[in-house]
Design a protein around this motif. Structure first.
Motif, short mmCIF file in Angstrom:
data_model
loop_
_atom_site.label_atom_id
_atom_site.label_comp_id
_atom_site.label_asym_id
_atom_site.label_seq_id
_atom_site.Cartn_x
_atom_site.Cartn_y
_atom_site.Cartn_z
N ILE A 51 4.08 0.32 -33.16
CA ILE A 51 5.34 1.02 -32.91
C ILE A 51 6.26 0.94 -34.14
O ILE A 51 7.47 1.15 -34.03
CB ILE A 51 6.05 0.49 -31.65
CG1 ILE A 51 6.33 -1.00 -31.74
CG2 ILE A 51 5.22 0.81 -30.42
CD1 ILE A 51 7.15 -1.52 -30.55
N ASN A 52 5.67 0.65 -35.28
CA ASN A 52 6.36 0.74 -36.57
C ASN A 52 7.57 -0.18 -36.69
O ASN A 52 8.55 0.15 -37.34
CB ASN A 52 6.79 2.18 -36.83
CG ASN A 52 7.04 2.47 -38.30
OD1 ASN A 52 6.28 2.03 -39.17
ND2 ASN A 52 8.11 3.18 -38.60
N GLY A 111 14.46 1.13 -23.71
CA GLY A 111 13.16 0.47 -23.66
C GLY A 111 12.24 1.15 -22.67
O GLY A 111 12.55 2.22 -22.13
N ASN A 112 11.11 0.53 -22.42
CA ASN A 112 10.10 1.06 -21.51
C ASN A 112 10.34 0.49 -20.12
O ASN A 112 10.07 -0.69 -19.87
CB ASN A 112 8.71 0.69 -22.02
CG ASN A 112 7.61 1.25 -21.14
OD1 ASN A 112 7.87 1.94 -20.15
ND2 ASN A 112 6.36 0.95 -21.48
N PRO A 113 10.83 1.30 -19.17
CA PRO A 113 11.13 0.77 -17.84
C PRO A 113 9.90 0.62 -16.96
O PRO A 113 9.96 -0.04 -15.91
CB PRO A 113 12.08 1.82 -17.26
CG PRO A 113 11.68 3.09 -17.93
CD PRO A 113 11.23 2.71 -19.31
N SER A 114 8.78 1.19 -17.35
CA SER A 114 7.62 1.21 -16.48
C SER A 114 6.89 -0.13 -16.40
O SER A 114 6.05 -0.32 -15.51
CB SER A 114 6.64 2.29 -16.93
OG SER A 114 6.11 1.99 -18.22
N GLN A 169 12.50 4.67 -23.05
CA GLN A 169 11.85 4.92 -24.34
C GLN A 169 10.48 5.53 -24.11
O GLN A 169 9.67 5.00 -23.37
CB GLN A 169 11.71 3.60 -25.11
CG GLN A 169 10.97 3.69 -26.43
CD GLN A 169 11.78 4.37 -27.51
OE1 GLN A 169 11.96 5.59 -27.48
NE2 GLN A 169 12.29 3.60 -28.45
N ASP A 170 10.22 6.65 -24.76
CA ASP A 170 8.92 7.30 -24.70
C ASP A 170 8.21 7.05 -26.03
O ASP A 170 8.43 7.75 -27.02
CB ASP A 170 9.08 8.80 -24.47
CG ASP A 170 7.75 9.52 -24.27
OD1 ASP A 170 6.71 8.95 -24.65
OD2 ASP A 170 7.76 10.66 -23.76
N SER A 198 6.15 8.16 -31.50
CA SER A 198 5.07 8.11 -32.48
C SER A 198 4.83 9.48 -33.10
O SER A 198 4.66 9.61 -34.32
CB SER A 198 3.79 7.61 -31.81
OG SER A 198 2.71 7.64 -32.72
N SER A 199 4.83 10.52 -32.27
CA SER A 199 4.58 11.87 -32.78
C SER A 199 5.72 12.38 -33.66
O SER A 199 5.52 13.23 -34.52
CB SER A 199 4.36 12.83 -31.60
OG SER A 199 5.54 12.96 -30.82
N GLU A 200 6.93 11.82 -33.45
CA GLU A 200 8.10 12.26 -34.22
C GLU A 200 8.45 11.30 -35.35
O GLU A 200 9.51 11.41 -35.96
CB GLU A 200 9.29 12.43 -33.28
CG GLU A 200 9.10 13.53 -32.24
CD GLU A 200 10.29 13.67 -31.32
OE1 GLU A 200 11.23 12.85 -31.43
OE2 GLU A 200 10.29 14.60 -30.49
N GLY A 201 7.55 10.35 -35.62
CA GLY A 201 7.75 9.45 -36.75
C GLY A 201 8.77 8.36 -36.52
O GLY A 201 9.36 7.85 -37.47
N TYR A 202 9.00 8.00 -35.28
CA TYR A 202 9.90 6.90 -34.90
C TYR A 202 11.32 7.09 -35.43
O TYR A 202 12.01 6.14 -35.77
CB TYR A 202 9.34 5.55 -35.39
CG TYR A 202 7.97 5.25 -34.86
CD1 TYR A 202 7.80 4.72 -33.58
CD2 TYR A 202 6.83 5.49 -35.62
CE1 TYR A 202 6.54 4.44 -33.08
CE2 TYR A 202 5.56 5.23 -35.13
CZ TYR A 202 5.42 4.71 -33.86
OH TYR A 202 4.18 4.44 -33.36
N LYS A 203 11.77 8.35 -35.48
CA LYS A 203 13.09 8.63 -36.03
C LYS A 203 14.21 8.08 -35.15
O LYS A 203 15.32 7.81 -35.65
CB LYS A 203 13.26 10.14 -36.21
CG LYS A 203 12.30 10.74 -37.25
CD LYS A 203 12.48 12.25 -37.36
CE LYS A 203 11.51 12.85 -38.38
NZ LYS A 203 11.65 14.33 -38.46
N GLN A 204 13.95 7.94 -33.85
CA GLN A 204 14.98 7.46 -32.93
C GLN A 204 14.82 5.98 -32.61
O GLN A 204 15.45 5.48 -31.68
CB GLN A 204 14.94 8.29 -31.64
CG GLN A 204 15.08 9.78 -31.84
CD GLN A 204 16.38 10.16 -32.53
OE1 GLN A 204 17.44 9.62 -32.22
NE2 GLN A 204 16.30 11.09 -33.48
#
Length: 517
Positions: free
Chosen positions: A244-245, A276-279, A305-306, A311-317
């Motif tokens: 996750i960079n 974060g990841n709520p799942s 957090q998705d 990952s597909s968007e280069g972790y810009k957010q």
């Protein structure tokens, strides 16, 4: 699947929970009995709980990094990473330094500082074996859930792998241990240990209590709780979380320090932020209910957090250093403890810690209302709203809490101390071994070349960024003494009183709100 455990490790629950909570603090039966009486009589209340040189890295190609070498007493000779030689022989270098020279008469030799307070928990984590020592049979019994066995013999590391960990947790954990050997060559004794890279602890203290109980198997992992005896060790993300960079901690800590300067606390958004990841946990799904809606504003701004999209968007957010823009940040556990604790605490924001079940190697030194603000886990939304309202009404005190936390992270959790914690834990563990460590038949020797030279992409990048370039210029920090009963319970009582005070304030706040409505 995660084991269900009813007790918690922090100081929130009723007095009955307090007694169970003391197991990780006082792990021998004799001491626990004495402690029970002492707590019941005295307190009657609930309780819970350097400088690396920065040598110039000359990368002649992406595949063959070479490190320049210098020699002096002040600047120890750098340890080269020679991928060209490794690619030819597929064997670790035979010329690795096996001793560290610190001339006693050198007036410029740095004196090691005293280790931070959380180092004292090393003694408590190893207490179950203080009287019995650790036999080979005990170590082998920990194999049941272990991902790998680590053996150090004559300053060299050998690993026997049993099962692959999730993502690259095992890879970067082993990489981190190799860096300790580079930082303090020849100073760690021979040892054998088992390491489990899964989040939640598995060595139940209930299975090893009573007059006829056997000694527990020593098993290293990333976190513990009050019902377990697992030995807590720094997690893999200190050397980077490639999937996750998330950068290596030494690099990221500097980024977070700079990120804090971009916006003053008083100018930050006056809300509590979480992303974060709520799942992964029901408690996180429950937190989503605290988000602002047309009907209610709980002073929380929470986001799911998705990671696939990121990952597909280069972790810009997902740049952690850019997320220090809120006055308050929420820490909440996932399936177990979360590596996010250090990133959140480093942000100058007031950290709102939802009542945790687990601890990692440094969080037991956190003091409520000094380093963080405690949040109820069974009444999150109201607890968060009160915390934010209190902070916005007591701005100087709130800022001081955020500053105290980030100061602790910047000064006491820098990589110098992470390596020293690993060194002292492994050294104290090795003293307990009752047998001579030997290299397993199926084990392979590992060194920095064996890992970094074959790595690719982000993994290689993070390894190169986190690699120890040369031995330390001084010895490891000086270990503080173990907790005595009085000093330990002074800490526990202080924490208990602080949390009880917050609960009192919170109850009065909601009583007044009811009267006004």
């Amino acid at each position: 699947m995660q084991r269900l455990q009813s007790q918690r490790c922090y100081l929130y629950g009723p007095f009955a929970d307090t007694i169970l909570m003391l197991r990780p603090f006082m792990k021998s039966p004799a001491r626990f009995s004495a402690v029970f009486v002492l707590v019941f009589v005295l307190f009657g209340a609930f309780v819970c709980t350097r400088l690396l040189n920065s040598p110039i890295l000359v990368d002649t190609s992406a595949e063959e990094p070479i490190i320049t070498t210098r020699t002096s007493q002040k600047h120890p000779r750098e340890i080269p990473l020679n991928c060209t030689a490794y690619d030819l022989t597929r064997t670790c270098p035979s010329n690795y330094p096996t001793t560290t020279s610190h001339p006693e008469q050198d007036p410029d030799r740095p004196l090691p500082p005293t280790c931070p307070e959380y180092f004292r928990w090393i003694h408590e984590d190893l207490r179950p074996w203080a009287h019995t020592g650790i036999t080979r049979d005990m170590v082998q019994r920990a194999k049941r859930t272990a991902n790998f066995k680590l053996v150090i013999v004559n300053g060299k590391a050998y690993v026997e792998k049993y099962q692959k960990s999730f993502q690259t947790r095992d890879v970067f954990t082993i990489w981190g241990i190799l860096q300790v050997l580079r930082r303090y060559p020849g100073q760690l004794p021979d040892l054998e240990l088992m390491f489990d890279c899964v989040d939640w602890p598995v060595i139940s203290s209930n299975d090893y209590s009573g007059p006829n109980a056997t000694a527990p198997p020593p098993l290293f992992r990333y976190c513990g709780d009050d019902n377990s005896l697992d030995i807590v060790f720094p997690d893999w993300s200190f050397w980077g979380w490639a999937e996750i960079n998330i950068k290596p901690w030494e690099v990221l800590l500097k980024d977070l320090e700079e990120g804090n300067k971009r916006k003053r606390w008083i100018d930050r958004a006056p809300y509590a932020y979480w992303k974060g990841n709520p799942s992964v946990a029901a408690t996180r799904q429950d937190l989503l209910k605290c988000n602002v809606s047309d009907q209610q504003d709980w002073n929380a701004r929470v986001y799911a957090q998705d990671w696939l999209r990121e990952s597909s968007e280069g972790y810009k957010q997902s740049d952690l250093a850019s997320q220090c823009v809120d006055r308050y940040k929420i820490y909440i556990e996932g399936s177990a403890w979360s590596v996010s604790d250090k990133y959140i605490l480093a942000c100058d924001s007031v950290t709102l810690i939802v009542k945790p079940r687990y601890y990692d190697f440094f969080t037991r030194s956190l003091m409520p209302v000094h380093h963080y603000w405690p949040i109820k886990d069974d009444d999150k939304c109201r607890s968060i709203k009160f915390a934010v309202d209190w902070g916005n009404s007591h701005k100087q005190k709130a800022q001081a809490i955020g500053k105290a936390a980030s100061k602790l992270i910047q000064e006491e959790l820098k990589m110098d101390y992470v390596y020293d914690y690993m060194f002292h834990l492994l050294n104290e563990y090795a003293k307990l071994l009752q047998f001579k460590p030997t290299i397993p038949r199926k084990a392979i020797e590992l060194c920095s070349e064996a890992m970094a030279c074959q790595a690719q992409g982000t993994e290689k990048k993070f390894m190169m960024e986190s690699m120890v370039k040369s031995p330390a210029v001084s010895n490891p920090c000086t270990m503080p003494p173990p907790y005595g009963p009085a000093s330990l319970f002074a800490v526990l009582r202080r924490n208990a009183n602080s949390i009880k005070q917050v609960e009192t304030w919170e109850n009065k706040y909601w009583e007044n709100q009811s009267k006004q409505s």
